[in-house]
Design a protein around this motif. Structure first.
Motif, short mmCIF file in Angstrom:
data_model
loop_
_atom_site.label_atom_id
_atom_site.label_comp_id
_atom_site.label_asym_id
_atom_site.label_seq_id
_atom_site.Cartn_x
_atom_site.Cartn_y
_atom_site.Cartn_z
N ASP A 181 0.86 -1.19 0.00
CA ASP A 181 0.00 0.00 0.00
C ASP A 181 0.89 1.24 0.00
OD1 ASP A 181 -1.75 2.06 0.40
OD2 ASP A 181 -2.53 1.34 2.33
N ALA A 182 0.90 1.98 -1.10
CA ALA A 182 1.77 3.14 -1.22
C ALA A 182 1.45 4.22 -0.20
CB ALA A 182 1.67 3.72 -2.64
N THR A 183 0.26 4.19 0.39
CA THR A 183 -0.13 5.22 1.35
C THR A 183 0.02 4.74 2.80
OG1 THR A 183 -2.45 4.52 1.41
CG2 THR A 183 -1.83 6.05 -0.32
N ALA A 184 0.78 3.65 3.01
CA ALA A 184 0.83 3.01 4.33
C ALA A 184 1.53 3.84 5.40
CB ALA A 184 1.52 1.65 4.23
N GLY A 185 2.33 4.84 5.03
CA GLY A 185 2.94 5.72 6.02
C GLY A 185 4.32 5.26 6.47
N THR A 186 4.71 5.67 7.67
CA THR A 186 6.03 5.37 8.20
C THR A 186 6.14 3.91 8.60
OG1 THR A 186 5.42 5.87 10.48
CG2 THR A 186 6.14 7.73 9.12
N SER A 187 7.37 3.49 8.90
CA SER A 187 7.58 2.11 9.35
C SER A 187 6.78 1.82 10.62
CB SER A 187 9.07 1.85 9.60
OG SER A 187 9.78 1.84 8.38
N ALA A 188 6.78 2.77 11.54
CA ALA A 188 6.04 2.58 12.79
C ALA A 188 4.54 2.47 12.53
CB ALA A 188 6.32 3.73 13.75
N GLU A 189 4.02 3.28 11.61
CA GLU A 189 2.59 3.23 11.29
C GLU A 189 2.24 1.91 10.59
OE1 GLU A 189 1.83 8.04 10.74
OE2 GLU A 189 2.45 6.80 9.03
N ARG A 190 3.11 1.45 9.73
CA ARG A 190 2.86 0.17 9.05
C ARG A 190 2.88 -0.98 10.06
NH1 ARG A 190 7.02 0.21 4.11
NH2 ARG A 190 8.24 1.40 5.62
N ALA A 191 3.87 -0.94 10.97
CA ALA A 191 3.95 -1.99 11.99
C ALA A 191 2.69 -2.01 12.85
CB ALA A 191 5.19 -1.78 12.85
N ALA A 192 2.17 -0.83 13.17
CA ALA A 192 0.97 -0.73 13.99
C ALA A 192 -0.24 -1.32 13.25
CB ALA A 192 0.70 0.72 14.37
N ARG A 193 -0.33 -1.07 11.96
CA ARG A 193 -1.43 -1.63 11.17
C ARG A 193 -1.35 -3.15 11.10
NH1 ARG A 193 -2.19 0.84 5.39
NH2 ARG A 193 -3.91 -0.63 5.47
N ILE A 194 -0.14 -3.65 10.93
CA ILE A 194 0.06 -5.10 10.89
C ILE A 194 -0.31 -5.72 12.23
CG2 ILE A 194 1.80 -6.92 10.70
CD1 ILE A 194 3.24 -5.04 8.65
N HIS A 195 0.12 -5.09 13.32
CA HIS A 195 -0.22 -5.57 14.66
C HIS A 195 -1.73 -5.66 14.84
CE1 HIS A 195 0.11 -5.73 19.16
NE2 HIS A 195 -1.09 -5.17 19.03
N SER A 196 -2.42 -4.59 14.46
CA SER A 196 -3.87 -4.55 14.63
C SER A 196 -4.56 -5.63 13.80
CB SER A 196 -4.40 -3.16 14.22
OG SER A 196 -5.79 -3.10 14.33
N ALA A 197 -4.09 -5.82 12.58
CA ALA A 197 -4.71 -6.82 11.70
C ALA A 197 -4.49 -8.24 12.23
CB ALA A 197 -4.14 -6.70 10.30
N VAL A 198 -3.27 -8.53 12.68
CA VAL A 198 -2.98 -9.88 13.20
C VAL A 198 -3.73 -10.12 14.50
CG1 VAL A 198 -1.17 -11.42 14.01
CG2 VAL A 198 -0.78 -9.99 11.99
N ALA A 199 -3.80 -9.10 15.34
CA ALA A 199 -4.56 -9.23 16.58
C ALA A 199 -6.01 -9.58 16.29
CB ALA A 199 -4.47 -7.94 17.40
N ALA A 200 -6.59 -8.92 15.29
CA ALA A 200 -7.97 -9.22 14.91
C ALA A 200 -8.08 -10.66 14.39
CB ALA A 200 -8.44 -8.23 13.85
N GLY A 201 -7.09 -11.08 13.60
CA GLY A 201 -7.11 -12.43 13.07
C GLY A 201 -7.00 -13.50 14.14
N LEU A 202 -6.36 -13.14 15.26
CA LEU A 202 -6.22 -14.08 16.38
C LEU A 202 -7.35 -13.94 17.40
CD1 LEU A 202 -2.36 -13.81 17.01
CD2 LEU A 202 -3.60 -15.70 15.91
N GLY A 203 -8.31 -13.07 17.08
CA GLY A 203 -9.45 -12.88 17.99
C GLY A 203 -9.11 -12.08 19.23
N LEU A 204 -8.09 -11.22 19.14
CA LEU A 204 -7.68 -10.43 20.31
C LEU A 204 -8.20 -9.00 20.25
CD1 LEU A 204 -3.99 -11.67 20.59
CD2 LEU A 204 -5.96 -12.38 21.97
N GLU A 205 -8.85 -8.62 19.17
CA GLU A 205 -9.44 -7.27 19.06
C GLU A 205 -10.85 -7.38 18.51
OE1 GLU A 205 -7.06 -4.53 16.87
OE2 GLU A 205 -5.47 -4.49 18.36
#
Length: 205
Positions: A181-205
Motif C-alpha cells: 500500500d503506497a499510502t501506508a505511512g512510516t515504518s512505525a505506522e505500518r507496523a501498527a497496522r500489521i499488529h492490529s490486523a494480526v490481533a484481529a485475526g487471532l481474535g484479540l481485538e
C-alpha cells in the motif's frame, strides 16, 4: 546522586565485522534484485557488488533465496524462542502477537524494511520465489505449532497447529496488504497496522 545506567555492552570486533559484512551482502542483493531482476542476478554478481568472494557469500547464506528470506527463517526462530520463554499464565495468542511486535523492531528480521517489500513483489512475479515463500510458511506453521504444544500442554496438536496457522496466515496477509500500500505511512505506522490486523485475526481485538 542519581546513578547512571551502565553502558550497553559492545559487540566483539570479529562479530561486529561479520554483521557489517552480512548487511553489505544483503544491501547488494536487494539492489541487484530490484535493478537487474531476481532470475538474472547470480551469487557471483552479489558477491562482486559486496566486494567479497563467492566462497565468503556462502559462509553467510546458502543461496540468493536465503538472502531474500533471511537465513534460517529468523522470524520463526524468534517466535519459537518467545514461546519458550512465555509465562505459564500467558495466553498463547498474545505470546504470538508479542513475537510479531519483536520481529517488527528487530533490525535483522524487520517486517517493514526494504527487503520485505521487495520479497513480496518477487513472490508475485517469480515462481521460484513464490515456491520458496510457500515452503517457508509451511515450515513456520509446523515449528510454531510444535513450540506451542511444548510450552502450553493444555493445547493439543490440532489446536496448536490451528493457532500457528492463523498466526502465520494473518501475518502474511497483513504484511502483504500493508507493505504494498503506497499510502501506508512510516515504518512505525505500518507496523501498527500489521499488529492490529494480526490481533484481529487471532481474535484479540
Amino acid at each position: 546522586m542519581k546513578q547512571q545506567p551502565a553502558p550497553a555492552p559492545q559487540q566483539p570486533m570479529r562479530e561486529r565485522k561479520r554483521n557489517e559484512t552480512r548487511e553489505r551482502i544483503i544491501r547488494a542483493g536487494v539492489e541487484l534484485f530490484a535493478s537487474k531482476g531476481y532470475d538474472e542476478t547470480t551469487v557471483a554478481d552479489i558477491a562482486a557488488a559486496a566486494d567479497i568472494g563467492t566462497r565468503t557469500f556462502f559462509g553467510y547464506f546458502a543461496g540468493k533465496d536465503a538472502l531474500l528470506f533471511g537465513a534460517g527463517n529468523g522470524r520463526t526462530e524468534l517466535a519459537v524462542r518467545i514461546i519458550g520463554e512465555a509465562a505459564d499464565d500467558e495466553q498463547p495468542a498474545r505470546v504470538l502477537l508479542r513475537a510479531l511486535d519483536e520481529a517488527s523492531t528487530d533490525s535483522d528480521e524487520d517486517l517493514v524494511n526494504e527487503r520485505a517489500v521487495l520479497r513480496l513483489r518477487l513472490v508475485g512475479s517469480v515462481p521460484a520465489v513464490r515456491a520458496r515463500g510457500a515452503l517457508a510458511q509451511l515450515e513456520g506453521v509446523k515449528a510454531i505449532g510444535d513450540a506451542l504444544v511444548a510450552r502450553f500442554p493444555a493445547l493439543d496438536a490440532a489446536q496448536a497447529a490451528g493457532l500457528a496457522g492463523a498466526f502465520v496466515g494473518a501475518s502474511a496477509a497483513a504484511v502483504q496488504t500493508v507493505l504494498l500500500d503506497a499510502t501506508a505511512g512510516t515504518s512505525a505506522e505500518r507496523a501498527a497496522r500489521i499488529h492490529s490486523a494480526v490481533a484481529a485475526g487471532l481474535g484479540l481485538e
